[in-house]
Design a protein around this motif. Structure first.
Motif, mmCIF file in Angstrom:
data_model
loop_
_atom_site.group_PDB
_atom_site.id
_atom_site.type_symbol
_atom_site.label_atom_id
_atom_site.label_comp_id
_atom_site.label_asym_id
_atom_site.label_seq_id
_atom_site.Cartn_x
_atom_site.Cartn_y
_atom_site.Cartn_z
ATOM 1 N N GLY A 49 0.812 -1.200 0.000
ATOM 2 C CA GLY A 49 0.000 0.000 0.000
ATOM 3 C C GLY A 49 0.854 1.261 0.000
ATOM 4 O O GLY A 49 1.795 1.391 -0.777
ATOM 5 N N ARG A 50 0.541 2.190 0.894
ATOM 6 C CA ARG A 50 1.304 3.444 0.944
ATOM 7 C C ARG A 50 2.708 3.256 1.504
ATOM 8 O O ARG A 50 3.522 4.173 1.458
ATOM 9 C CB ARG A 50 0.532 4.480 1.774
ATOM 10 C CG ARG A 50 0.316 4.098 3.233
ATOM 11 C CD ARG A 50 -0.589 5.107 3.912
ATOM 12 N NE ARG A 50 -0.833 4.782 5.313
ATOM 13 C CZ ARG A 50 -0.060 5.180 6.309
ATOM 14 N NH1 ARG A 50 1.021 5.910 6.074
ATOM 15 N NH2 ARG A 50 -0.364 4.850 7.564
ATOM 16 N N PRO A 71 4.077 -4.200 -8.561
ATOM 17 C CA PRO A 71 2.880 -3.368 -8.725
ATOM 18 C C PRO A 71 1.700 -3.775 -7.858
ATOM 19 O O PRO A 71 1.016 -2.928 -7.288
ATOM 20 C CB PRO A 71 2.560 -3.515 -10.224
ATOM 21 C CG PRO A 71 3.877 -3.818 -10.857
ATOM 22 C CD PRO A 71 4.609 -4.660 -9.854
ATOM 23 N N TRP A 72 1.459 -5.073 -7.732
ATOM 24 C CA TRP A 72 0.302 -5.520 -6.955
ATOM 25 C C TRP A 72 0.487 -5.301 -5.463
ATOM 26 O O TRP A 72 -0.476 -5.344 -4.707
ATOM 27 C CB TRP A 72 0.011 -6.989 -7.237
ATOM 28 C CG TRP A 72 -0.721 -7.199 -8.541
ATOM 29 C CD1 TRP A 72 -0.677 -6.382 -9.634
ATOM 30 C CD2 TRP A 72 -1.606 -8.270 -8.868
ATOM 31 N NE1 TRP A 72 -1.467 -6.885 -10.645
ATOM 32 C CE2 TRP A 72 -2.048 -8.046 -10.199
ATOM 33 C CE3 TRP A 72 -2.045 -9.394 -8.188
ATOM 34 C CZ2 TRP A 72 -2.928 -8.907 -10.854
ATOM 35 C CZ3 TRP A 72 -2.919 -10.264 -8.841
ATOM 36 C CH2 TRP A 72 -3.353 -10.021 -10.153
ATOM 37 N N ARG A 99 1.506 -2.460 -4.312
ATOM 38 C CA ARG A 99 1.095 -1.067 -4.115
ATOM 39 C C ARG A 99 -0.426 -0.932 -4.111
ATOM 40 O O ARG A 99 -0.972 0.016 -3.546
ATOM 41 C CB ARG A 99 1.667 -0.189 -5.237
ATOM 42 C CG ARG A 99 3.173 -0.188 -5.322
ATOM 43 C CD ARG A 99 3.641 0.928 -6.254
ATOM 44 N NE ARG A 99 5.046 0.789 -6.577
ATOM 45 C CZ ARG A 99 5.512 0.206 -7.670
ATOM 46 N NH1 ARG A 99 4.663 -0.281 -8.557
ATOM 47 N NH2 ARG A 99 6.796 0.120 -7.892
ATOM 48 N N ASN A 100 -1.099 -1.844 -4.796
ATOM 49 C CA ASN A 100 -2.550 -1.786 -4.900
ATOM 50 C C ASN A 100 -3.205 -2.439 -3.689
ATOM 51 O O ASN A 100 -2.654 -3.351 -3.085
ATOM 52 C CB ASN A 100 -3.018 -2.514 -6.173
ATOM 53 C CG ASN A 100 -2.430 -1.889 -7.425
ATOM 54 O OD1 ASN A 100 -2.453 -0.678 -7.568
ATOM 55 N ND2 ASN A 100 -1.905 -2.710 -8.322
ATOM 56 N N GLY A 101 -4.389 -1.980 -3.348
ATOM 57 C CA GLY A 101 -5.125 -2.594 -2.257
ATOM 58 C C GLY A 101 -6.121 -3.605 -2.787
ATOM 59 O O GLY A 101 -6.121 -3.959 -3.965
ATOM 60 N N ARG A 125 -6.322 -7.707 -5.461
ATOM 61 C CA ARG A 125 -5.026 -7.980 -6.080
ATOM 62 C C ARG A 125 -3.915 -8.068 -5.041
ATOM 63 O O ARG A 125 -3.059 -8.950 -5.108
ATOM 64 C CB ARG A 125 -4.694 -6.909 -7.114
ATOM 65 C CG ARG A 125 -5.463 -7.075 -8.423
ATOM 66 C CD ARG A 125 -4.946 -6.160 -9.493
ATOM 67 N NE ARG A 125 -5.211 -4.752 -9.162
ATOM 68 C CZ ARG A 125 -4.838 -3.729 -9.943
ATOM 69 N NH1 ARG A 125 -4.159 -3.957 -11.063
ATOM 70 N NH2 ARG A 125 -5.128 -2.483 -9.595
ATOM 71 N N GLN A 126 -3.939 -7.173 -4.067
ATOM 72 C CA GLN A 126 -2.923 -7.237 -3.013
ATOM 73 C C GLN A 126 -3.112 -8.482 -2.167
ATOM 74 O O GLN A 126 -2.137 -9.134 -1.761
ATOM 75 C CB GLN A 126 -2.982 -5.998 -2.126
ATOM 76 C CG GLN A 126 -1.850 -5.930 -1.108
ATOM 77 C CD GLN A 126 -2.038 -4.785 -0.126
ATOM 78 O OE1 GLN A 126 -2.308 -4.993 1.048
ATOM 79 N NE2 GLN A 126 -1.890 -3.555 -0.609
ATOM 80 N N TYR A 162 -1.791 -11.419 -4.239
ATOM 81 C CA TYR A 162 -0.330 -11.405 -4.335
ATOM 82 C C TYR A 162 0.299 -11.680 -2.965
ATOM 83 O O TYR A 162 1.333 -12.342 -2.877
ATOM 84 C CB TYR A 162 0.160 -10.069 -4.882
ATOM 85 C CG TYR A 162 1.645 -10.074 -5.167
ATOM 86 C CD1 TYR A 162 2.159 -10.850 -6.194
ATOM 87 C CD2 TYR A 162 2.527 -9.348 -4.378
ATOM 88 C CE1 TYR A 162 3.513 -10.892 -6.453
ATOM 89 C CE2 TYR A 162 3.887 -9.384 -4.621
ATOM 90 C CZ TYR A 162 4.382 -10.156 -5.663
ATOM 91 O OH TYR A 162 5.723 -10.201 -5.898
#
Length: 224
Positions: free
Chosen positions: A106-107, A115-116, A118-120, A123-124, A127
């Protein structure tokens, strides 16, 4: 090419060892199968016939499923369980999935984070559990392969002895199936137990699977 080999030497070493041992198993198994065939009054089969047979495939699959079960359980167990003094364990007090900051998601993600990460959301989540999902998927597929080819191999023996074949469902609850399966599981669990426990007190200089030679026995989650 030289840089590629150096950077991937560990994977290449075990890939080579895997291929050589699998080929060796195929030739040794072929010879043993033909000895048994001839002793029972049958005819010898070719190497190609043997490596495409259920007899060979079930032997391979039952080893694969036990190995991937070992890794799956070890990956999941070490999220929540600790062993004080073992480099194979997290430090006591860090049980669980840990914070986003600890996991750099995340942040809290780094510029070069996947990339995944960083996403919530989904997908996070996928991953963040992808290693366990991959190991679990391979375990289930190899277990299925073992059960299907084991059924075929078992029925071939049944027919050779003029006995009735069994269904897949009957085979997976049979003593033959679970004897094969549990033989492998118990050895894998013992190997993991030995690694976790012995690494508390014993060392291998330079190995990340060991604590530094001078690290105290109570040091946990420390790599050499």
């Amino acid at each position: 090419m030289r840089r590629f080999v150096k950077d991937n030497a560990l994977s290449l070493f075990f890939l080579t060892a895997f291929v050589l041992s699998l080929v060796g198993q195929s030739f040794a198994g072929h010879a043993a199968a033909n000895e048994r065939q001839i002793a029972e009054g049958g005819t010898a089969v070719s190497w190609v016939e043997y490596v495409t047979s259920a007899e060979f495939t079930v032997d391979v699959a039952e080893n694969w499923q036990s190995e991937y079960l070992q890794f799956l359980l070890f990956i999941l167990a070490t999220v929540y369980l600790v062993q004080r003094g073992s480099p194979e364990s997290k430090e006591p007090g860090k049980e669980g999935g840990e914070s986003d900051a600890d996991q750099q998601v995340g942040r809290h993600a780094e510029p070069d984070s996947p990339p995944w990460a960083r996403n919530g959301g989904l997908r996070q989540g996928l991953y963040g559990n992808s290693l366990g999902l991959a190991m679990g998927g391979i375990f289930l597929l190899s277990w299925l392969a073992q059960s299907v080819t084991g059924t075929a191999s078992y029925n071939a023996d049944q027919l050779a002895q003029l006995q009735d074949p069994v269904s897949w469902g009957e085979y997976v609850v049979s003593a033959d199936f679970w004897n094969r399966t549990l033989q492998n599981w118990q050895s894998e669990f013992l190997a993991v137990l030995s690694m976790v426990a012995l690494s508390i007190y014993l060392r291998q200089r330079g190995s990340p699977e060991s604590k530094p030679v001078g690290a105290p026995h109570h040091a946990t989650g420390v790599e050499g």
